[in-house]
Enzyme design. Structure first.
Site, short mmCIF file in Angstrom:
data_model
loop_
_atom_site.label_atom_id
_atom_site.label_comp_id
_atom_site.label_asym_id
_atom_site.label_seq_id
_atom_site.Cartn_x
_atom_site.Cartn_y
_atom_site.Cartn_z
N THR A 135 75.70 4.53 36.93
CA THR A 135 74.52 5.40 36.96
C THR A 135 74.25 5.99 35.58
O THR A 135 73.11 6.04 35.13
CB THR A 135 74.72 6.53 37.98
OG1 THR A 135 74.78 5.98 39.30
CG2 THR A 135 73.59 7.54 37.92
N HIS B 74 78.80 26.73 5.56
CA HIS B 74 77.57 27.53 5.52
C HIS B 74 76.49 26.75 4.77
O HIS B 74 76.76 26.17 3.73
CB HIS B 74 77.83 28.86 4.80
CG HIS B 74 76.59 29.68 4.62
ND1 HIS B 74 76.03 30.41 5.64
CD2 HIS B 74 75.80 29.87 3.52
CE1 HIS B 74 74.94 31.01 5.19
NE2 HIS B 74 74.79 30.71 3.91
#
Length: 467
Positions: A41, A446
């Protein structure tokens, strides 16, 4: 008669991954799959085609209006749904073909047909091409997955009343789409068709959407989806659907008051969950124990009550998730090969691939309270995250739940643009028994959204930097 070490019934995530791992460990393996395409599925009519549609429609909606804030504008924008569906089908074909290649690479016999277990050690196969085959094997792994569930009196015809399968192949966006069930499937496919122009109404029996998720996450998620255009009818059940030539009339009932009302729509998507698929396997004849929910009973080694018969994935207890099935398939194969196989059910993440995404791992705040476990929480919003602000994707937050005494992470919950990827850090931390402090003192690049995970860990001790 062919002889094997392992015969796997079902070629979905649990079955094909378990088969590959067993073959890697030197076992002779066959996989019986009746679909005619590998991947189950998930790859054929579930995870992958839905993600293809979600990504494409997300790009379309962003181009339609979301890019204006960056100074990008477009004229005469359009979308060709037939080409969109072709793209989805190409993705599915490529992925299922890829599994067939992996089977050849690992010398796994792929048998197209329906498997049935007359007794331990044998699998009878009704071949798709006609005729029968008998496989003799030391071990059988049942990995037949799940099927869509419906409601009493509602017949899914995949034309007007749809399951997820039908909702993945519509030729045009229905003007009015009603979805029964505010869970993962309903909200993901509702997002697809809302972006393509449908008015979406979601009817949910419970008093909140995504009922099993952390309450704070669920409330925030509902608020965001309402802002996007979703209409929710909570504490409401569907009692019937009447068809006319042009429309469907859905009768609903307020759970508390019993008051009834009708909703007219063009299509109905039934998204009330899934049920184990064990029909035609011969479990009763083979003596395999199945519980009242239709799940195959297994022990900690995935063994049923019958020696030589094992089961993994959606047919057994636990979340119906492709990655949970994969891990069980690997663990079961390793056990059959004489190694130690293990799945940590406390560290299995779950994701809803809407925009923003919603991801979680471990316990919710409500579960911890119900189990009388003392905990602390740390939370950090994406409105205070530099990368999220630069991307214009500030909806949501990261929430971490930790044990008061040990600081070990008990649960992690994220609602945000990249939550599905970010949850992996918290899942790994839980798998390895790390603490919030361990995350807080780990350097994060960052600017990234993952800095919000670090800040949430710091917030457990009331010391976030950017809030």
């Amino acid at each position: 008669m062919s002889h094997y070490d392992v015969v796997v019934i079902g070629g979905g995530p649990g079955g094909y991954v378990g088969a590959i791992r067993a073959a890697q460990l030197g076992l002779k393996v066959a996989v019986v799959e009746m679909r005619g395409a590998l991947g189950g599925t998930c790859l054929n009519v579930g995870c992958m085609p839905s993600k293809a549609l979600l990504h494409a429609t997300e790009l379309y909606e962003e181009a339609e209006g979301g890019m204006a804030k960056f100074g990008v504008s477009m004229d005469n924008l359009s979308i060709d749904i037939s080409k969109l569906m072709s793209h989805k089908d190409e993705i599915v074909d490529g992925l299922t073909g890829g599994i067939a290649y992996l089977f050849k690479k690992n010398k796994i016999d792929y048998i197209e047909g329906r498997g049935k277990i007359p007794q331990a050690g044998k699998v009878n196969v009704a071949l798709n091409a006609g005729g029968d085959m008998v496989l003799e094997t030391k071990n059988i792994i049942i990995a037949t997955g799940s099927d869509v569930a419906s409601l009493p009196g509602i017949e899914i015809d995949e034309k007007d009343i749809l399951s997820s399968t039908g909702a993945l192949s519509l030729k045009k966006a229905p003007k009015e789409l009603l979805i029964i069930g505010a869970g993962v499937i309903g909200l993901e496919l509702g997002s697809v068709w809302r972006r393509l122009g449908s008015n979406v109404t979601v009817v949910e029996f419970m008093d909140k959407i995504t009922p099993e998720m952390d309450g704070e996450i669920s409330k925030t998620f509902a608020r965001i989806l309402k802002k996007q255009g979703f209409n929710f009818k909570l504490k409401t059940k569907v009692t019937g659907i009447k068809k006319s030539k042009k429309t469907l009339t859905v009768t609903t009932e307020d759970v508390k008051s019993g008051k009834t009302s009708d909703i007219k729509c063009d299509k109905v998507l039934v998204a009330v969950g899934r049920r184990p698929y064990t029909s035609g396997l011969g479990l009763e004849e083979a003596g395999v124990t199945v519980n009242e929910r239709g799940q195959i009973e297994i022990d900690h080694n995935f063994k049923t009550n019958i020696d030589g018969i094992y089961a993994v994935g959606d047919v057994v207890r636990g979340a119906m998730l492709a990655h949970k099935a994969e891990d069980e398939g690997v663990a079961c194969a390793e056990i059959l090969a004489g190694f130690a196989g293990h799945v940590n059910y406390d560290a299995i993440p779950g994701v809803i691939y809407t925009m923003p995404e919603v991801a979680s791992v471990g316990k919710t705040q409500e579960q911890l309270k119900a189990e009388a476990i003392s905990f602390k929480s740390g939370k950090f919003p994406f409105t205070a995250n530099a990368r999220a602000k630069a991307n214009g994707q500030t909806d949501g937050f990261v929430k971490i739940l930790v044990d008061v005494k040990t600081d070990k992470i008990l649960g992690g919950h994220i609602i945000g643009a990249d939550a599905g990827n970010m949850i992996a850090e918290l899942a790994l931390a839980m798998e390895k028994g790390l603490t919030a402090d361990d995350i807080a003192y780990t350097c994060h690049a960052h600017p990234t959204e993952t800095e919000a995970v670090k800040e949430a860990a710091m917030a457990v001790e009331n010391r976030p930097i950017h809030m």
